[in-house]
Scaffold this motif. Sequence first.
Motif, PDB file in Angstrom:
ATOM      1  N   GLU A   1     -26.265  19.658  80.354  1.00 29.21           N
ATOM      2  CA  GLU A   1     -27.171  20.446  80.584  1.00 29.21           C
ATOM      3  C   GLU A   1     -27.744  20.447  82.009  1.00 29.21           C
ATOM      4  O   GLU A   1     -28.143  19.258  82.248  1.00 29.21           O
ATOM      5  CB  GLU A   1     -28.238  20.365  79.559  1.00 29.21           C
ATOM      6  N   VAL A   2     -27.885  21.459  82.680  1.00 28.21           N
ATOM      7  CA  VAL A   2     -28.491  21.354  84.065  1.00 28.21           C
ATOM      8  C   VAL A   2     -29.877  20.987  84.170  1.00 28.21           C
ATOM      9  O   VAL A   2     -30.700  21.443  83.439  1.00 28.21           O
ATOM     10  CB  VAL A   2     -28.214  22.695  84.869  1.00 28.21           C
ATOM     11  N   GLN A   3     -29.983  19.964  84.757  1.00 27.82           N
ATOM     12  CA  GLN A   3     -31.600  19.568  85.204  1.00 27.82           C
ATOM     13  C   GLN A   3     -31.872  19.207  86.584  1.00 27.82           C
ATOM     14  O   GLN A   3     -30.731  18.853  87.435  1.00 27.82           O
ATOM     15  CB  GLN A   3     -31.969  18.271  84.286  1.00 27.82           C
ATOM     16  N   LEU A   4     -33.219  19.537  87.283  1.00 29.38           N
ATOM     17  CA  LEU A   4     -33.659  19.289  88.413  1.00 29.38           C
ATOM     18  C   LEU A   4     -34.816  18.537  88.478  1.00 29.38           C
ATOM     19  O   LEU A   4     -35.677  18.969  87.470  1.00 29.38           O
ATOM     20  CB  LEU A   4     -33.739  20.475  89.156  1.00 29.38           C
ATOM     21  N   VAL A   5     -34.951  17.429  88.758  1.00 26.39           N
ATOM     22  CA  VAL A   5     -36.142  16.653  88.564  1.00 26.39           C
ATOM     23  C   VAL A   5     -36.694  16.220  89.968  1.00 26.39           C
ATOM     24  O   VAL A   5     -36.099  15.388  90.663  1.00 26.39           O
ATOM     25  CB  VAL A   5     -36.122  15.223  87.882  1.00 26.39           C
ATOM     26  N   GLU A   6     -37.972  16.678  90.122  1.00 28.86           N
ATOM     27  CA  GLU A   6     -38.594  16.500  91.493  1.00 28.86           C
ATOM     28  C   GLU A   6     -39.565  15.203  91.490  1.00 28.86           C
ATOM     29  O   GLU A   6     -39.855  14.966  90.178  1.00 28.86           O
ATOM     30  CB  GLU A   6     -39.481  17.725  92.365  1.00 28.86           C
ATOM     31  N   SER A   7     -39.556  14.377  92.792  1.00 31.14           N
ATOM     32  CA  SER A   7     -40.590  13.376  92.840  1.00 31.14           C
ATOM     33  C   SER A   7     -40.732  13.179  94.426  1.00 31.14           C
ATOM     34  O   SER A   7     -39.983  13.787  95.092  1.00 31.14           O
ATOM     35  CB  SER A   7     -39.842  12.251  92.330  1.00 31.14           C
ATOM     36  N   GLY A   8     -41.794  12.432  94.421  1.00 31.47           N
ATOM     37  CA  GLY A   8     -42.248  12.089  95.614  1.00 31.47           C
ATOM     38  C   GLY A   8     -43.680  12.878  96.255  1.00 31.47           C
ATOM     39  O   GLY A   8     -44.193  12.551  97.299  1.00 31.47           O
ATOM     40  N   GLY A   9     -44.101  13.724  95.506  1.00 26.54           N
ATOM     41  CA  GLY A   9     -45.310  14.233  95.807  1.00 26.54           C
ATOM     42  C   GLY A   9     -46.584  13.260  95.714  1.00 26.54           C
ATOM     43  O   GLY A   9     -46.326  12.180  95.232  1.00 26.54           O
ATOM     44  N   GLY A  10     -47.701  13.788  96.340  1.00 34.19           N
ATOM     45  CA  GLY A  10     -48.921  12.922  96.300  1.00 34.19           C
ATOM     46  C   GLY A  10     -49.977  13.374  97.292  1.00 34.19           C
ATOM     47  O   GLY A  10     -49.740  14.563  97.958  1.00 34.19           O
ATOM     48  N   LEU A  11     -51.030  12.673  97.600  1.00 33.65           N
ATOM     49  CA  LEU A  11     -51.895  12.956  98.385  1.00 33.65           C
ATOM     50  C   LEU A  11     -51.669  12.303  99.859  1.00 33.65           C
ATOM     51  O   LEU A  11     -51.357  11.144  99.946  1.00 33.65           O
ATOM     52  CB  LEU A  11     -53.254  12.439  97.861  1.00 33.65           C
ATOM     53  N   ILE A  12     -51.723  13.201 100.877  1.00 33.45           N
ATOM     54  CA  ILE A  12     -51.376  12.668 102.241  1.00 33.45           C
ATOM     55  C   ILE A  12     -52.272  13.157 103.014  1.00 33.45           C
ATOM     56  O   ILE A  12     -52.681  14.229 102.963  1.00 33.45           O
ATOM     57  CB  ILE A  12     -49.869  13.211 102.543  1.00 33.45           C
ATOM     58  N   HIS A  13     -52.750  12.528 104.374  1.00 35.78           N
ATOM     59  CA  HIS A  13     -53.780  12.842 105.173  1.00 35.78           C
ATOM     60  C   HIS A  13     -52.939  13.806 105.897  1.00 35.78           C
ATOM     61  O   HIS A  13     -51.724  13.974 106.214  1.00 35.78           O
ATOM     62  CB  HIS A  13     -54.083  11.701 106.056  1.00 35.78           C
ATOM     63  N   PRO A  14     -53.695  14.821 106.689  1.00 38.04           N
ATOM     64  CA  PRO A  14     -53.107  15.782 107.674  1.00 38.04           C
ATOM     65  C   PRO A  14     -52.441  15.016 108.763  1.00 38.04           C
ATOM     66  O   PRO A  14     -52.931  13.998 109.174  1.00 38.04           O
ATOM     67  CB  PRO A  14     -54.482  16.520 108.326  1.00 38.04           C
ATOM     68  N   GLU A  15     -51.167  15.474 109.038  1.00 36.57           N
ATOM     69  CA  GLU A  15     -50.435  14.998 110.177  1.00 36.57           C
ATOM     70  C   GLU A  15     -49.349  13.987 109.844  1.00 36.57           C
ATOM     71  O   GLU A  15     -48.687  13.398 110.502  1.00 36.57           O
ATOM     72  CB  GLU A  15     -51.258  14.185 111.561  1.00 36.57           C
ATOM     73  N   GLY A  16     -49.588  13.711 108.486  1.00 31.04           N
ATOM     74  CA  GLY A  16     -48.811  12.572 108.010  1.00 31.04           C
ATOM     75  C   GLY A  16     -47.470  13.250 107.499  1.00 31.04           C
ATOM     76  O   GLY A  16     -47.125  14.221 107.659  1.00 31.04           O
ATOM     77  N   SER A  17     -46.697  12.350 106.910  1.00 30.32           N
ATOM     78  CA  SER A  17     -45.322  12.594 106.470  1.00 30.32           C
ATOM     79  C   SER A  17     -44.925  12.380 105.107  1.00 30.32           C
ATOM     80  O   SER A  17     -45.644  11.458 104.584  1.00 30.32           O
ATOM     81  CB  SER A  17     -44.231  11.789 107.619  1.00 30.32           C
ATOM     82  N   LEU A  18     -44.074  12.870 104.421  1.00 29.71           N
ATOM     83  CA  LEU A  18     -43.670  12.761 103.015  1.00 29.71           C
ATOM     84  C   LEU A  18     -42.420  13.070 102.950  1.00 29.71           C
ATOM     85  O   LEU A  18     -41.597  14.142 103.585  1.00 29.71           O
ATOM     86  CB  LEU A  18     -44.867  13.552 101.932  1.00 29.71           C
TER      87      LEU A  18
END
Lengths: 118, 111
Positions: free
Chosen positions: A1-18
Motif C-alpha cells: 500500500e502506498v504511504q507517505l509519512v511527513e515529519s520534521g515540523g515544529g515551532l521555529i523562530h522567524p528567519e530560522g531554518s527547518l
Amino acid sequence: EVQLVESGGGLIHPEGSLRLSCAASAFTVSSNYMSWVRQAPGKGLEWVSIIYSDASTYYADSVKGRFTISRDISKNTLYLHMNSLRAEDTAVYYCAREAEGGGYFDYWGQGTLVTVSS
Amino acid sequence: QSVLTQPPSVSGAPGQRVTISCTGSSSNIGAGYDVHWYRQLPGTAPKLLIYGNNNRPSGVPDRFSGSKSGTSASLAITGLQAEDEADYYCQSYDSSLSGYVFGTGTKVTVL
C-alpha cells in the motif's frame, strides 16, 4: 500500500531554518513527480514545490530562493529545506505524489505543522 | 494567492444536486490544462475526487462528476448526502507560473 509519512515540523523562530521529511513506501520516490503543498490555518491549499523524476525542480514564487526540494534515493525520502522562515510560512505541509505525470495528486501524506513565531 | 476562483460556500438539502464552479484564465484552464478536484474533511489531508476533468478514481461514487469548458470547470454532486459535507478544491497547472494552482476552496453544507 502506498504511504507517505511527513515529519520534521515544529515551532521555529522567524528567519530560522527547518527540514521536512516525507518517507515513502510501496513506490520509488525518484521515479515519480513529487510535490509539497501547504495549507495555512483556516486557509486553502497552496502548491509549494515539485521535483521531477529527472531531478529538475520548480518553486512557487512565495518560496523561491528560500526553500529547496530534494530527495534521497537510498532512503526513498523526499525533503523540503526551508530557510529564512517567515510568519506567513506557518502551515500544515503535505507531501504528495503526482499520478504518472497526469498533473494531479493521487496520494498525500498526513501533513506536518510548521509554526513560525517568536 | 489562488488563481482559480471558487464560491466560498454552497449548500443543499439531502438528495439535492449542487454544483461548484472553478474559474481560471487563459494561462491555466483556458490553455487546455486539465482540472482535478479534491475533497478535504476537517483535520485530514485532501483526497482525490475527480481527475482529468471528468474521471473518477476507483471508489468514488458516480454521484460526483466533473466538467470543463473554456476557462472554467465545475464539480457536480447529485443525491447530496450528509457525509458530503467537506471542503472541495479544484486544481490545475498554470503556464505563466510554471507550477500547479489550486482553487480558493468551497465548503459544502448539507442542510
